[in-house]
Structures are given as structure tokens and as C-alpha cells.
Scaffold this motif. Sequence first.
Motif, PDB file in Angstrom:
ATOM      1  N   ASP A 172       1.111  12.026  -1.510  1.00 24.27           N
ATOM      2  CA  ASP A 172       2.094  12.920  -2.037  1.00 24.27           C
ATOM      3  C   ASP A 172       2.644  12.567  -3.378  1.00 24.27           C
ATOM      4  OD1 ASP A 172       2.021  14.902   0.195  1.00 24.27           O
ATOM      5  OD2 ASP A 172       2.844  13.270   1.263  1.00 24.27           O
ATOM      6  N   SER A 173       2.728  13.288  -4.512  1.00 24.75           N
ATOM      7  CA  SER A 173       3.200  13.091  -5.610  1.00 24.75           C
ATOM      8  C   SER A 173       4.517  12.438  -5.665  1.00 24.75           C
ATOM      9  CB  SER A 173       2.892  14.227  -6.747  1.00 24.75           C
ATOM     10  OG  SER A 173       3.354  13.833  -8.009  1.00 24.75           O
ATOM     11  N   ARG A 174       4.711  11.392  -6.385  1.00 28.40           N
ATOM     12  CA  ARG A 174       6.302  10.711  -6.521  1.00 28.40           C
ATOM     13  C   ARG A 174       6.777  10.922  -7.719  1.00 28.40           C
ATOM     14  NH1 ARG A 174       6.481   4.737  -4.935  1.00 28.40           N
ATOM     15  NH2 ARG A 174       8.018   4.866  -6.455  1.00 28.40           N
ATOM     16  N   ASP A 175       6.142  10.520  -8.834  1.00 31.74           N
ATOM     17  CA  ASP A 175       6.660  10.420 -10.270  1.00 31.74           C
ATOM     18  C   ASP A 175       5.438  10.100 -11.227  1.00 31.74           C
ATOM     19  OD1 ASP A 175       8.442  10.696 -12.144  1.00 31.74           O
ATOM     20  OD2 ASP A 175       9.838   9.552 -11.001  1.00 31.74           O
ATOM     21  N   SER A 176       5.786  10.082 -12.462  1.00 32.19           N
ATOM     22  CA  SER A 176       4.774   9.673 -13.585  1.00 32.19           C
ATOM     23  C   SER A 176       5.410   8.853 -14.602  1.00 32.19           C
ATOM     24  CB  SER A 176       4.152  10.893 -14.131  1.00 32.19           C
ATOM     25  OG  SER A 176       5.442  11.904 -14.681  1.00 32.19           O
ATOM     26  N   ILE A 177       4.714   7.973 -15.264  1.00 32.06           N
ATOM     27  CA  ILE A 177       4.723   7.420 -16.284  1.00 32.06           C
ATOM     28  C   ILE A 177       4.309   7.846 -17.583  1.00 32.06           C
ATOM     29  CG2 ILE A 177       5.108   5.021 -17.343  1.00 32.06           C
ATOM     30  CD1 ILE A 177       5.086   4.006 -14.605  1.00 32.06           C
ATOM     31  N   THR A 178       5.212   8.221 -18.485  1.00 27.61           N
ATOM     32  CA  THR A 178       4.645   8.945 -19.800  1.00 27.61           C
ATOM     33  C   THR A 178       4.818   8.093 -21.114  1.00 27.61           C
ATOM     34  OG1 THR A 178       6.617  10.297 -19.889  1.00 27.61           O
ATOM     35  CG2 THR A 178       4.859  11.178 -18.943  1.00 27.61           C
ATOM     36  N   ASP A 179       5.483   6.952 -20.821  1.00 27.01           N
ATOM     37  CA  ASP A 179       5.938   6.229 -22.109  1.00 27.01           C
ATOM     38  C   ASP A 179       4.598   5.495 -22.425  1.00 27.01           C
ATOM     39  OD1 ASP A 179       7.244   4.723 -24.227  1.00 27.01           O
ATOM     40  OD2 ASP A 179       8.173   3.299 -22.752  1.00 27.01           O
ATOM     41  N   LEU A 180       3.539   5.836 -22.785  1.00 25.54           N
ATOM     42  CA  LEU A 180       2.257   5.246 -23.255  1.00 25.54           C
ATOM     43  C   LEU A 180       1.725   5.857 -24.455  1.00 25.54           C
ATOM     44  CD1 LEU A 180       0.982   5.723 -19.596  1.00 25.54           C
ATOM     45  CD2 LEU A 180       1.550   3.468 -20.463  1.00 25.54           C
ATOM     46  N   ASN A 181       1.347   5.171 -25.450  1.00 24.91           N
ATOM     47  CA  ASN A 181       0.684   5.652 -26.412  1.00 24.91           C
ATOM     48  C   ASN A 181      -0.961   5.259 -26.818  1.00 24.91           C
ATOM     49  OD1 ASN A 181       3.413   6.240 -27.537  1.00 24.91           O
ATOM     50  ND2 ASN A 181       3.584   4.005 -28.008  1.00 24.91           N
ATOM     51  N   HIS A 182      -1.418   4.770 -25.779  1.00 23.37           N
ATOM     52  CA  HIS A 182      -2.833   4.192 -25.959  1.00 23.37           C
ATOM     53  C   HIS A 182      -3.520   4.086 -24.765  1.00 23.37           C
ATOM     54  CE1 HIS A 182      -1.993   2.928 -30.212  1.00 23.37           C
ATOM     55  NE2 HIS A 182      -1.019   2.401 -29.461  1.00 23.37           N
ATOM     56  N   GLY A 193       0.947  -1.190   0.014  1.00 20.51           N
ATOM     57  CA  GLY A 193      -0.085  -0.017  -0.013  1.00 20.51           C
ATOM     58  C   GLY A 193       0.866   1.292   0.142  1.00 20.51           C
ATOM     59  N   ASN A 194       2.209   1.166   0.033  1.00 22.87           N
ATOM     60  CA  ASN A 194       3.064   2.305  -0.084  1.00 22.87           C
ATOM     61  C   ASN A 194       3.097   3.146  -1.469  1.00 22.87           C
ATOM     62  OD1 ASN A 194       3.813   1.786   2.859  1.00 22.87           O
ATOM     63  ND2 ASN A 194       5.555   0.878   2.110  1.00 22.87           N
ATOM     64  N   THR A 195       2.674   2.272  -2.249  1.00 20.30           N
ATOM     65  CA  THR A 195       2.725   2.919  -3.603  1.00 20.30           C
ATOM     66  C   THR A 195       1.094   2.954  -4.127  1.00 20.30           C
ATOM     67  OG1 THR A 195       5.019   2.588  -4.212  1.00 20.30           O
ATOM     68  CG2 THR A 195       3.419   3.134  -6.096  1.00 20.30           C
ATOM     69  N   VAL A 196       0.882   4.049  -4.658  1.00 16.81           N
ATOM     70  CA  VAL A 196      -0.520   4.129  -5.299  1.00 16.81           C
ATOM     71  C   VAL A 196      -0.305   4.723  -6.894  1.00 16.81           C
ATOM     72  CG1 VAL A 196      -2.737   5.246  -5.296  1.00 16.81           C
ATOM     73  CG2 VAL A 196      -1.641   4.854  -3.054  1.00 16.81           C
ATOM     74  N   ALA A 197      -0.896   4.026  -7.748  1.00 18.13           N
ATOM     75  CA  ALA A 197      -0.651   4.308  -8.981  1.00 18.13           C
ATOM     76  C   ALA A 197      -2.229   4.659  -9.566  1.00 18.13           C
ATOM     77  CB  ALA A 197      -0.196   3.102  -9.785  1.00 18.13           C
ATOM     78  N   ILE A 219       0.304   7.681 -16.340  1.00 15.16           N
ATOM     79  CA  ILE A 219       0.395   7.026 -14.875  1.00 15.16           C
ATOM     80  C   ILE A 219       0.939   8.033 -14.022  1.00 15.16           C
ATOM     81  CG2 ILE A 219       0.913   5.003 -13.893  1.00 15.16           C
ATOM     82  CD1 ILE A 219       0.720   3.378 -16.371  1.00 15.16           C
ATOM     83  N   GLU A 220       0.406   8.109 -12.965  1.00 17.79           N
ATOM     84  CA  GLU A 220       1.091   8.727 -12.105  1.00 17.79           C
ATOM     85  C   GLU A 220       1.169   8.057 -10.692  1.00 17.79           C
ATOM     86  OE1 GLU A 220       0.188  13.500 -11.458  1.00 17.79           O
ATOM     87  OE2 GLU A 220      -1.811  12.705 -12.483  1.00 17.79           O
ATOM     88  N   LEU A 221       2.346   8.226 -10.038  1.00 15.04           N
ATOM     89  CA  LEU A 221       2.746   7.390  -8.767  1.00 15.04           C
ATOM     90  C   LEU A 221       2.624   8.323  -7.488  1.00 15.04           C
ATOM     91  CD1 LEU A 221       5.662   5.430 -10.211  1.00 15.04           C
ATOM     92  CD2 LEU A 221       3.262   4.707 -10.328  1.00 15.04           C
ATOM     93  N   TRP A 222       2.161   7.897  -6.608  1.00 13.12           N
ATOM     94  CA  TRP A 222       1.755   8.599  -5.185  1.00 13.12           C
ATOM     95  C   TRP A 222       2.347   7.717  -4.114  1.00 13.12           C
ATOM     96  CZ3 TRP A 222      -1.137  13.240  -6.279  1.00 13.12           C
ATOM     97  CH2 TRP A 222      -1.947  13.276  -7.528  1.00 13.12           C
ATOM     98  N   THR A 223       2.595   8.417  -3.034  1.00 13.20           N
ATOM     99  CA  THR A 223       2.787   7.832  -1.653  1.00 13.20           C
ATOM    100  C   THR A 223       1.522   7.390  -1.262  1.00 13.20           C
ATOM    101  OG1 THR A 223       2.515   9.736  -0.480  1.00 13.20           O
ATOM    102  CG2 THR A 223       4.716   9.235  -1.444  1.00 13.20           C
ATOM    103  N   HIS A 224       1.298   6.661  -0.106  1.00 16.63           N
ATOM    104  CA  HIS A 224       0.214   6.261   0.283  1.00 16.63           C
ATOM    105  C   HIS A 224      -0.611   7.293   1.000  1.00 16.63           C
ATOM    106  CE1 HIS A 224       2.341   6.398   4.131  1.00 16.63           C
ATOM    107  NE2 HIS A 224       1.101   6.457   4.782  1.00 16.63           N
ATOM    108  N   GLU A 225      -0.066   8.619   1.424  1.00 17.93           N
ATOM    109  CA  GLU A 225      -0.681   9.700   1.702  1.00 17.93           C
ATOM    110  C   GLU A 225      -1.136  10.523   0.356  1.00 17.93           C
ATOM    111  OE1 GLU A 225       1.661  11.318   4.827  1.00 17.93           O
ATOM    112  OE2 GLU A 225       0.535  10.372   6.188  1.00 17.93           O
TER     113      GLU A 225
END
Length: 428
Positions: A132-142, A112-116, A124-130
Motif C-alpha cells: 500500500d502506497s505510503r509516501d514518496s521522496i522527491t528531493d533527488l536530482n540525479h 520488512g515493514n517498509t519497502v522502498a 523514491i516511493e515508500l510502501w507498506t509490506h503489502e
Amino acid sequence: MAAFETAAAAAAAGSKQVTTDRAQVLTLCRTVVSDLTPELPTLETQANLETALLGEHGAHPAHRLLRRRIEEETQQEEALRKSSAQEVDPSTAFVSRESASYVTHVTTSLSGNTVATASTRPLIELWTHELDSRDSITDLNHTITDMSFSAVDPEHLLLISSLGGDATIFDTRVCAAAARFQGTSPMQSVHSGGPNKTLIVGACGNDLIFWDVRNGKRLQRIKDAHFDTITQVRFHPVKTDTLITAGHDGMVNMIDSTKIHLGEDCIFTSLNVEEPLETLGFYGPTSECLVCLTGNQTVSLWSLSQETRIGYFPRIRTDLQVDYLVNSHFHSRSQSCLLFGGTFAGDLTLIEVAPTSVRGLLSLHGHQAMIRSTAWTEQGLYSVGEDARVCFWTEPTSGSQTKPVPVPRRGGGAERRSRQPSTLHAPY
């Protein structure tokens, strides 16, 4: 808004002509009013527009309509600003973010420590369990159609399927693709599991395609595993060699993943729900029962061991005043099967369901549009929707119901409005 700016500029440049021709005033006002958007124009634009329209025709009905519209928009913005500035209920934790597209999926890592979260951008955005924004994944085409953490590494590897017909595993530590698996058509669902957690299965139309996650090799394609589109595939949480699939043909198929080399003969049980299926869920101490949510917004409960239906609720929307059903969750602490229903206005209703009864527990007010997905962990409940919001609700320290204060949508990522947890009715 472009038309608004153009009309204002034209009015400012030719104000003398406009104020002497009542027909042109009416035409200009109608143009401006018809092109108004929820976003207010700048004060300078408003000033230019009013300067052009004021004069002998300042009391014209079209001008009054324009002024009234501007005043209403200003009052709404001011009310929203004041509400967000109020002291937030100390029992809530709430996130709002601006996005150009809907947020369609939310899932969490095993701990539960990572929320996507996934949106239709696609992103795709990655968050902490509270949250807080962590990172994002942009290598997506569809557009993403399904998302969950992989059984191989449920803490770091995120598995998605897309309308591009491929399944991809992303390493959330580096936000890069670790493996890709190409299907034959748009992939509606994907999951991982099977013998030693080595299988990836994707649903492409009516077909099931299996890959070996270790080397990316395609192992089998079962054609026409369903008579209509397969909507979801899930490996059983306890009996991990058993794959369960659902489709618009109203069938639930149970598959022995150790025998996929036999083709369709690996299907050992079929349950006829008799309605087009959308999502599946498991409940019970050993996940011995199945929850089926249908496209007709009905709910049926099935015993997997007895292969029989043990509960059916065709009027759940009417009885509990919800517009649609989202998904389900087994609450291990209370040993309860929970459903999540929503309204088009954005209210999220928690529903407890048993073979012979169904009852609403509470309604959470944090979204402003249709809710698309929820996920529940030990930390709490996450929900996402078409208002581009990600909401976080935690479990109770008291029996009070929560109602977070609305937060204005802003650009530039996310803002967390409260660090304190929300509460649900006891015992949840």
C-alpha cells in the motif's frame, strides 16, 4: 499522437478535397498510420478521421490498413480490460503502477515493514509490506545507482548513491534528507557499516571514499582500489568490520575497515574472478560464502575463509533459459542460495545454486519487461522492472505455482489487484 490529431483535423476540415483526390487520401492515410501509437485516439478523433476518409475511396488499401490497425488496438485494449476484470488467482498479490521511467531498485527495512523503490525519474516511493502506497521522496536530482537501509537505523534511514557523485541518508519518517556526503565523481555504489556501524563507503570510479556517519567528516580516500570501475561495495553481514568490493577488473577485494587510515594497505585479500563483476551476495549460516554475478552472466561461488572458488557456472543462462541474472539471496529457512534470473519478456525465474549443482525452481509471471531488482524478506519476494511494475509474492501455504493476472497500467499511483498472498513451490 499530435500528428494523428493534426491529420484527423485536416481531413475533417477538407474532406471534400481529400475524397476527390486519391493521392491525397493515400498520403494522409500513410501519415496517420505511421504516427499511430499504442494509445488509441479518442472516439471523436476516430469518427472525424473515418468521416473524412469514407466516400468513393473508402475501400482504398491505406484506409483498410488504418481501420484494421484501429480494430486491432481496440481488441487488445478490450482483451486486457477483460483479463483484469477476471477473478484474480486467490493465491496472488500483485501491484501495477504507471511511471514515466523504469523502476530500478527495491529494498526493505530490517523488519520488512517498509519497502522502498527507486525509479530513474528520479523518485523514491515508500510502501507498506503489502505494497500500500505510503509516501514518496522527491528531493533527488540525479539517477539513483544503489539503495539500502542504513546500518545506523535499518528501520527508518534509507541510504542512496547517485550519478551526481553524492550519497544521501533519508529519514523515511519525514521523507527528508538527514545527511549528505559528496564524492568526487558519479557514485556507483554505497553501503554503511564498519566499527560500531559508523562508516559510510562510496565507490567513485576506481576509488573508495569513507565518511564518518556521525559528523559527516571524510575520513579517507583510497585511490585506485581497483584497476577498473568499482561496481558494488558491501560490508559483511556478520563480520561487520570487513568490507567487500567488486569491480569490472574482475577482482573482489576484502578490506579491514578499522585500518582505512593505512590507505590501500587495509586491503588484506584479493580474489580474482577473472570476469567483470556486477553484483555480490552472501550465503551460508554465517555468510561464509560469496556469490559473484558477472557482466558475462556467469556465476561463481567462493569460500571467504579458504579464499578459493568452490563453484562455477558459465552456461547458466543457456541451461535454465534465462536472458540475464538479477541478484541473489540466502534463504535461511531452507539454507539455500537462490539466484533470480529473468527474461526480456518479464518472467522471473528462481534458481537454487550449490557448489556442484544448479536447478530452476519455478518461474513467476508478473512483469512485462526486463526485471531490474528483487528483495526477499520474511513477508515475501518483491520485484521491480522496466515495465514500471512492483510485484509482491509471498511464501507458500501450498505447493502450487503462481501466475498473476496481468493488470492494465493506469495513471495516478498504484492499484493493488489482490490482497491474498501468492505461493512458491515447497519448501520455499
